[in-house]
Design a protein around this motif. Structure first.
Motif, short mmCIF file in Angstrom:
data_model
loop_
_atom_site.label_atom_id
_atom_site.label_comp_id
_atom_site.label_asym_id
_atom_site.label_seq_id
_atom_site.Cartn_x
_atom_site.Cartn_y
_atom_site.Cartn_z
N GLN A 47 0.82 -1.21 0.00
CA GLN A 47 0.00 0.00 0.00
C GLN A 47 0.86 1.26 0.00
O GLN A 47 0.55 2.25 -0.68
N MET A 48 1.96 1.22 0.75
CA MET A 48 2.87 2.37 0.78
C MET A 48 3.44 2.62 -0.61
O MET A 48 3.49 3.77 -1.09
N ILE A 49 3.87 1.55 -1.27
CA ILE A 49 4.43 1.68 -2.61
C ILE A 49 3.37 2.23 -3.58
O ILE A 49 3.65 3.12 -4.39
N ALA A 50 2.16 1.72 -3.48
CA ALA A 50 1.09 2.17 -4.38
C ALA A 50 0.81 3.66 -4.20
O ALA A 50 0.63 4.38 -5.19
N ARG A 51 0.76 4.11 -2.97
CA ARG A 51 0.47 5.54 -2.73
C ARG A 51 1.61 6.42 -3.23
O ARG A 51 1.38 7.47 -3.84
N LEU A 52 2.85 6.02 -2.97
CA LEU A 52 3.99 6.81 -3.43
C LEU A 52 4.07 6.84 -4.95
O LEU A 52 4.45 7.85 -5.55
N GLU A 53 3.70 5.72 -5.59
CA GLU A 53 3.71 5.69 -7.05
C GLU A 53 2.61 6.59 -7.61
O GLU A 53 2.82 7.32 -8.58
N ARG A 54 1.43 6.57 -6.99
CA ARG A 54 0.34 7.45 -7.45
C ARG A 54 0.71 8.92 -7.29
O ARG A 54 0.32 9.76 -8.09
N ALA A 55 1.49 9.22 -6.25
CA ALA A 55 1.93 10.60 -6.02
C ALA A 55 3.03 11.02 -6.98
O ALA A 55 3.43 12.19 -6.99
N GLY A 56 3.53 10.09 -7.79
CA GLY A 56 4.57 10.41 -8.76
C GLY A 56 5.96 10.49 -8.17
O GLY A 56 6.87 11.06 -8.78
N LEU A 57 6.15 9.93 -6.96
CA LEU A 57 7.44 10.06 -6.28
C LEU A 57 8.36 8.87 -6.50
O LEU A 57 9.57 8.99 -6.35
N ILE A 58 7.80 7.70 -6.82
CA ILE A 58 8.62 6.52 -7.08
C ILE A 58 8.14 5.85 -8.36
O ILE A 58 7.06 6.16 -8.87
N ALA A 59 8.96 4.93 -8.87
CA ALA A 59 8.62 4.21 -10.09
C ALA A 59 9.37 2.88 -10.09
O ALA A 59 10.38 2.72 -9.39
N PRO A 60 8.89 1.89 -10.87
CA PRO A 60 9.63 0.64 -10.99
C PRO A 60 11.06 0.89 -11.46
O PRO A 60 11.28 1.71 -12.35
N ALA A 61 12.00 0.19 -10.85
CA ALA A 61 13.42 0.42 -11.16
C ALA A 61 14.14 -0.89 -11.46
O ALA A 61 15.34 -0.99 -11.25
N GLY A 62 13.40 -1.89 -11.93
CA GLY A 62 14.03 -3.16 -12.25
C GLY A 62 13.42 -4.29 -11.44
O GLY A 62 12.38 -4.13 -10.79
N GLU A 63 14.08 -5.43 -11.48
CA GLU A 63 13.60 -6.61 -10.77
C GLU A 63 14.66 -7.13 -9.81
O GLU A 63 15.86 -6.90 -10.01
N VAL A 64 14.19 -7.78 -8.77
CA VAL A 64 15.07 -8.39 -7.77
C VAL A 64 14.90 -9.90 -7.85
O VAL A 64 13.78 -10.41 -7.74
N SER A 65 15.99 -10.61 -8.05
CA SER A 65 15.92 -12.07 -8.14
C SER A 65 15.70 -12.68 -6.77
O SER A 65 16.33 -12.27 -5.78
N GLY A 66 14.81 -13.64 -6.68
CA GLY A 66 14.56 -14.34 -5.43
C GLY A 66 14.99 -15.79 -5.53
O GLY A 66 15.26 -16.32 -6.62
N ALA A 67 15.07 -16.45 -4.40
CA ALA A 67 15.48 -17.85 -4.40
C ALA A 67 14.42 -18.72 -5.05
O ALA A 67 14.73 -19.71 -5.72
N ARG A 68 13.16 -18.36 -4.86
CA ARG A 68 12.06 -19.13 -5.45
C ARG A 68 11.05 -18.16 -6.04
O ARG A 68 10.91 -17.04 -5.61
N GLY A 69 10.32 -18.66 -7.01
CA GLY A 69 9.23 -17.88 -7.56
C GLY A 69 9.72 -16.82 -8.54
O GLY A 69 10.91 -16.67 -8.80
#
Length: 380
Positions: A47-69
């Protein structure tokens, strides 16, 4: 509660500010990692990420590899949503660099001033346009500038004094003129004070004197982590001090310390065509270093007697060129009378821009947090 404390909107705003600070401190983060660092659940972090993105303050910056999934999306603070420009106005040129919320490095632009039409607004807008273009950022994202000038700056009165390097700039009202003409917020500051702030940020020093040795002279005085400006902004204008009688043995024609240690004096002492070429001859030149140390020690004695700093940094072009060897020679000349550490600067190149950059990063981040509050108000 009258201030809204404890309400869902207040909690959301506080959480979003926490998320923004973590993203600025750590760089791009996935929702899971943001939750771990903030102590929030994954849904709350989302929810924090969604609100900051709607406010135009953050944006996707790539992907993070995980051990699974599948890989998780990492979000970072946008570097183009709100920016500033750090500006240093010198005798023969203007230097400028874009500053973004993440404090990323951007190209420094150098603009000659010979033949240019000068005024506060034209100088600043020329610098803003060039810095934004070099950084490949839309100029409209720039909302604030920090300007270093070779002058005493009385911020409260918006008055400049003790300067002859700002043609076209009025003695009173320069900051207001820039703000009215450009719509930008403006911080106008003495160049040596900015260099002092940069040195403090780079080294963690406090309670020290930063002695600027270049074409002109100046001193920045850090007391308890705060740069002292004096009642009218002219603290540290030591180039205008008359030299003591003992200076006659070094230069019988010197009336003040600018005569003794300013650019023309050092150029003559080192037999250079100009200050830059003269200083290029300084490294390893023991007689020249010794002669400079004799002169600098006279000034440091006065500075120490008046301000009693815990340390003196020899900055500016001459101090940087002399480096640790010059600092040690000055310290040795003081030693019979006082035990005062003297060292070379550790900020590297463009200390004035670095100091202006420090001011801007703090200002931009405050504005981003204000934008979070404004966005929350709109959503309500």
């Amino acid at each position: 509660m009258s201030n809204g404390a404890g309400t869902p909107a207040w909690l959301a705003t506080r959480n979003d500010r926490t998320a923004l600070r973590l993203l600025l401190a750590h760089g791009p983060l996935s929702r899971s990692r943001l939750g771990e660092l903030s102590g929030m659940s994954k849904p709350t972090a989302g929810q924090m990420i969604a609100r900051l993105e709607r406010a135009g303050l953050i944006a996707p910056a790539g992907e993070v590899s995980g051990a699974r999934g599948p890989n998780a999306i990492a979000y970072g603070v946008r570097t183009d949503s709100l920016t500033g420009v750090a500006i240093s106005i010198l005798e023969d040129r203007i230097e400028a660099v874009l500053v973004d919320p993440t404090d990323a490095d951007h190209p420094v632009v150098v603009l000659p001033t010979a033949g240019a039409v000068r005024s506060p607004a034209t100088d600043v807008m020329r610098a803003v346009k060039a810095a934004a273009k070099a950084a490949k950022v839309d100029r409209t994202s720039v909302s604030v500038v920090a300007i270093g000038v070779q002058a005493a700056v009385d911020a409260a009165a918006d008055r400049l004094s003790l300067t002859d390097t700002l043609p076209g700039w009025p003695g009173t009202g320069a900051r207001a003129l820039v703000e009215q003409a450009t719509g930008l917020s403006v911080a106008l500051e003495n160049d040596v004070n900015l260099a002092t702030m940069a040195e403090a940020a780079a080294t963690g020093l406090s309670d020290f004197a930063y002695l600027w040795l270049g074409v002109g002279l100046g001193a920045g005085l850090d007391v308890g982590g705060v740069v002292q400006r004096g009642a009218s902004g002219s603290a540290g204008e030591i180039g205008y001090l008359g030299v003591p009688r003992s200076a006659a043995a070094l230069d019988p024609d010197a009336n003040d310390f600018t005569d003794l240690l300013g650019g023309p004096a050092v150029t003559t002492l080192l037999a250079g065509a100009d200050l830059a070429s003269a200083l290029a001859l300084l490294s390893g030149n023991e007689p020249a270093l010794a002669a400079l140390a004799d002169r600098i020690a006279l000034l440091v004695e006065i500075l120490a007697a008046v301000a009693d700093p815990a340390l003196v940094v020899l900055g500016g072009p001459t101090g940087a060129a002399g480096g640790a060897a010059l600092a040690e020679l000055v310290r040795a000349r003081l030693a019979p009378r006082r035990d005062l550490p003297v060292q070379a600067p550790r900020t590297g190149g463009e200390p004035v821009l670095q100091g202006a950059r420090r001011l801007l990063v703090a200002s931009i981040r405050e504005r981003l947090e204000d934008a979070i509050t404004a966005s929350a108000t709109k959503e309500d």
